[in-house]
Scaffold this active site. Structure first.
Site, PDB file in Angstrom:
ATOM      1  N   HIS A  98      48.030   6.190 -94.486  1.00 41.34           N
ATOM      2  CA  HIS A  98      46.838   5.527 -93.960  1.00 41.34           C
ATOM      3  C   HIS A  98      45.942   6.568 -93.275  1.00 41.34           C
ATOM      4  O   HIS A  98      46.400   7.655 -92.941  1.00 41.34           O
ATOM      5  CB  HIS A  98      47.248   4.434 -92.962  1.00 41.34           C
ATOM      6  CG  HIS A  98      48.107   3.365 -93.584  1.00 41.34           C
ATOM      7  ND1 HIS A  98      49.450   3.236 -93.300  1.00 41.34           N
ATOM      8  CD2 HIS A  98      47.809   2.403 -94.474  1.00 41.34           C
ATOM      9  CE1 HIS A  98      49.945   2.221 -93.990  1.00 41.34           C
ATOM     10  NE2 HIS A  98      48.974   1.698 -94.713  1.00 41.34           N
ATOM     11  N   LYS A 147      37.915   9.734 -99.386  1.00 42.18           N
ATOM     12  CA  LYS A 147      38.019  11.186 -99.210  1.00 42.18           C
ATOM     13  C   LYS A 147      37.739  11.539 -97.760  1.00 42.18           C
ATOM     14  O   LYS A 147      37.043  10.771 -97.059  1.00 42.18           O
ATOM     15  CB  LYS A 147      36.981  11.889-100.088  1.00 42.18           C
ATOM     16  CG  LYS A 147      37.348  11.859-101.546  1.00 42.18           C
ATOM     17  CD  LYS A 147      36.370  12.697-102.345  1.00 42.18           C
ATOM     18  CE  LYS A 147      36.697  12.562-103.825  1.00 42.18           C
ATOM     19  NZ  LYS A 147      35.540  12.625-104.669  1.00 42.18           N
ATOM     20  N   ALA A 164      28.583  -0.371 -93.363  1.00 42.40           N
ATOM     21  CA  ALA A 164      29.140  -1.662 -93.754  1.00 42.40           C
ATOM     22  C   ALA A 164      29.432  -1.658 -95.253  1.00 42.40           C
ATOM     23  O   ALA A 164      28.624  -1.165 -96.044  1.00 42.40           O
ATOM     24  CB  ALA A 164      28.142  -2.761 -93.404  1.00 42.40           C
ATOM     25  N   ARG A 194      29.525   7.925 -99.826  1.00 41.99           N
ATOM     26  CA  ARG A 194      28.817   9.214 -99.934  1.00 41.99           C
ATOM     27  C   ARG A 194      28.251   9.552 -98.569  1.00 41.99           C
ATOM     28  O   ARG A 194      27.749   8.666 -97.872  1.00 41.99           O
ATOM     29  CB  ARG A 194      27.625   9.120-100.885  1.00 41.99           C
ATOM     30  CG  ARG A 194      27.963   8.579-102.219  1.00 41.99           C
ATOM     31  CD  ARG A 194      28.318   9.688-103.173  1.00 41.99           C
ATOM     32  NE  ARG A 194      28.860   9.115-104.395  1.00 41.99           N
ATOM     33  CZ  ARG A 194      29.269   9.826-105.431  1.00 41.99           C
ATOM     34  NH1 ARG A 194      29.206  11.122-105.386  1.00 41.99           N
ATOM     35  NH2 ARG A 194      29.754   9.252-106.494  1.00 41.99           N
TER      36      ARG A 194
HETATM   37  C1  LIG Z   1      25.568   3.218 -92.228  1.00 39.53           C
HETATM   38  C2  LIG Z   1      24.755   2.940 -90.981  1.00 39.53           C
HETATM   39  C3  LIG Z   1      25.508   3.429 -89.772  1.00 39.53           C
HETATM   40  C4  LIG Z   1      23.445   3.710 -91.240  1.00 39.53           C
HETATM   41  O1  LIG Z   1      22.849   4.131 -90.136  1.00 39.53           O
HETATM   42  P1  LIG Z   1      21.607   5.157 -90.155  1.00 39.53           P
HETATM   43  O2  LIG Z   1      22.078   6.558 -90.075  1.00 39.53           O
HETATM   44  O3  LIG Z   1      20.676   4.687 -89.121  1.00 39.53           O
HETATM   45  O4  LIG Z   1      21.032   5.065 -91.614  1.00 39.53           O
HETATM   46  P2  LIG Z   1      19.659   4.477 -92.095  1.00 39.53           P
HETATM   47  O5  LIG Z   1      19.507   3.080 -91.586  1.00 39.53           O
HETATM   48  O6  LIG Z   1      18.601   5.497 -91.795  1.00 39.53           O
HETATM   49  O7  LIG Z   1      19.913   4.401 -93.669  1.00 39.53           O
HETATM   50  C5  LIG Z   1      20.059   5.556 -94.482  1.00 39.53           C
HETATM   51  C6  LIG Z   1      20.134   5.101 -95.918  1.00 39.53           C
HETATM   52  O8  LIG Z   1      21.368   4.441 -96.177  1.00 39.53           O
HETATM   53  C7  LIG Z   1      21.128   3.089 -96.604  1.00 39.53           C
HETATM   54  N1  LIG Z   1      22.174   2.284 -95.970  1.00 39.53           N
HETATM   55  C8  LIG Z   1      22.331   2.038 -94.666  1.00 39.53           C
HETATM   56  N2  LIG Z   1      23.457   1.323 -94.451  1.00 39.53           N
HETATM   57  C9  LIG Z   1      23.995   1.112 -95.667  1.00 39.53           C
HETATM   58  C10 LIG Z   1      25.157   0.443 -96.096  1.00 39.53           C
HETATM   59  N3  LIG Z   1      25.989  -0.127 -95.232  1.00 39.53           N
HETATM   60  N4  LIG Z   1      25.441   0.446 -97.427  1.00 39.53           N
HETATM   61  C11 LIG Z   1      24.611   1.045 -98.317  1.00 39.53           C
HETATM   62  N5  LIG Z   1      23.484   1.705 -97.955  1.00 39.53           N
HETATM   63  C12 LIG Z   1      23.183   1.729 -96.649  1.00 39.53           C
HETATM   64  C13 LIG Z   1      19.728   2.759 -96.137  1.00 39.53           C
HETATM   65  O9  LIG Z   1      19.153   1.779 -96.941  1.00 39.53           O
HETATM   66  C14 LIG Z   1      19.047   4.106 -96.279  1.00 39.53           C
HETATM   67  O10 LIG Z   1      18.748   4.331 -97.638  1.00 39.53           O
HETATM   68  P3  LIG Z   1      17.407   5.146 -98.053  1.00 39.53           P
HETATM   69  O11 LIG Z   1      17.519   6.499 -97.393  1.00 39.53           O
HETATM   70  O12 LIG Z   1      17.479   5.199 -99.548  1.00 39.53           O
HETATM   71  O13 LIG Z   1      16.287   4.332 -97.532  1.00 39.53           O
HETATM   72  C15 LIG Z   1      24.425   1.447 -90.773  1.00 39.53           C
HETATM   73  O14 LIG Z   1      23.481   1.010 -91.709  1.00 39.53           O
HETATM   74  C16 LIG Z   1      25.669   0.540 -90.928  1.00 39.53           C
HETATM   75  O15 LIG Z   1      26.051   0.109 -92.015  1.00 39.53           O
HETATM   76  N6  LIG Z   1      26.310   0.253 -89.754  1.00 39.53           N
HETATM   77  C17 LIG Z   1      27.426  -0.659 -89.664  1.00 39.53           C
HETATM   78  C18 LIG Z   1      27.072  -1.734 -88.694  1.00 39.53           C
HETATM   79  C19 LIG Z   1      27.840  -3.029 -88.887  1.00 39.53           C
HETATM   80  O16 LIG Z   1      28.780  -3.136 -89.650  1.00 39.53           O
HETATM   81  N7  LIG Z   1      27.435  -4.021 -88.145  1.00 39.53           N
HETATM   82  C20 LIG Z   1      28.074  -5.304 -88.176  1.00 39.53           C
HETATM   83  C21 LIG Z   1      27.544  -6.083 -87.011  1.00 39.53           C
HETATM   84  S1  LIG Z   1      28.176  -7.705 -87.017  1.00 39.53           S
END
Ligand SMILES: CC(C)(COP(=O)(O)OP(=O)(O)OC[C@H]1O[C@@H](n2cnc3c(N)ncnc32)[C@H](O)[C@@H]1OP(=O)(O)O)[C@@H](O)C(=O)NCCC(=O)NCCS
Length: 227
Positions: A138, A173, A167, A187
């Site tokens: 894990h 990896k 999310a 990625r």
């Molecule tokens: C991944 C995460 C941390 C990104 O934060 P960030 O660094 O501020 O990134 P950005 O919002 O600037 O997004 C960067 C890129 O990733 C994409 N992206 C963001 N989150 C993504 C996700 N979960 N899956 C796929 N793509 C995602 C955005 O659309 C953006 O794409 P673009 O550059 O082509 O426009 C945030 O989106 C996330 O998923 N956090 C988890 C929060 C969560 O689970 N909350 C639940 C609350 S109940």
């Protein structure tokens, strides 16, 4: 009647003692929840109503039993925790300080997972294995990591300190420190505060099915040309 009142008083006293003990022994975890969940209104609300904290209380006790090789009892307690909270933390996992699971339902943490300090997990996230390998199977999660809702972190990999797993990402990896990972397969989109080079068409990379279809289309075109 007096008998019934006495039982109620005893139950109330037990509940109060439980509350006090949880507030003392889990103070740092409760503060972490308060800090990381803007919806948290009070200390008492977290103690009484947060499944993430309840799962942690079950886990910490079960982990003690696991440490002295009372595996059945440890697992029994862990399953009771799962029943009441919907969060399954294997008693063998190692979890650091100020750990917080927000919302919680569907979180699974495997037996050989190692979690650092100040880690935040959202509902539906998994720290799991990739098959039926024995031994360490894990993930090892560094300090100050956030694992987004529904994200799956699988196998004996390392997630570096201060990283964000987006999310629904599926990470198989190692992830270097200070990274943001999104998509399936995961990625790195940001590292050390800088966006990664997206000249490879970032949107397409996040959709491997589309990428495969486009590769197949190119291949068909090439074959047709050579006919
Ligand atoms: C991944 C995460 C941390 C990104 O934060 P960030 O660094 O501020 O990134 P950005 O919002 O600037 O997004 C960067 C890129 O990733 C994409 N992206 C963001 N989150 C993504 C996700 N979960 N899956 C796929 N793509 C995602 C955005 O659309 C953006 O794409 P673009 O550059 O082509 O426009 C945030 O989106 C996330 O998923 N956090 C988890 C929060 C969560 O689970 N909350 C639940 C609350 S109940």
């Amino acid at each position: 009647m007096v008998y019934l009142i006495n039982i109620l008083i005893i139950l109330l006293a037990i509940a109060v003692i439980k509350l006090v003990l949880i507030s003392i022994f889990f103070y740092a975890d409760i503060r972490a929840a308060q800090k990381r969940d803007p919806a948290a209104k009070s200390f008492l609300e977290i103690i009484l109503l947060y499944p993430g904290l309840h799962a942690l209380v079950y886990y910490r006790i079960a982990h003690l039993f696991y440490g002295i090789r009372l595996f059945f009892l440890a697992r029994l307690l862990s399953q009771a925790g799962r029943f009441f909270t919907g969060i399954e933390i294997h008693p063998g996992a190692k979890i650091g300080k100020r750990f917080f699971i927000d919302h919680g339902l569907g979180v699974v943490i495997g037996e050989t997972a190692v979690v650092g300090d100040d880690v935040l997990l959202y509902q539906g996230s998994t720290l799991g294995g990739t098959g039926i390998v024995q031994g360490k199977r894990h993930p090892t999660v560094g300090n100050n990591v956030v694992i987004g809702a529904g994200a799956k972190v699988l196998g004996n990999i390392v997630i570096g300190d201060n990283s964000y797993i987006g999310a629904n990402a599926v990470v198989v990896k190692d992830v270097p420190p200070n990274s943001t990972v999104v998509g399936v397969p995961g990625r790195i989109t940001k590292q050390d505060g800088k966006k990664m080079d997206v000249s490879l068409d970032h949107a397409r990379i996040l959709d491997p099915i589309m990428q495969t279809i486009e590769e197949l289309q190119d291949r068909v075109k090439e074959l047709e040309k050579n006919k």
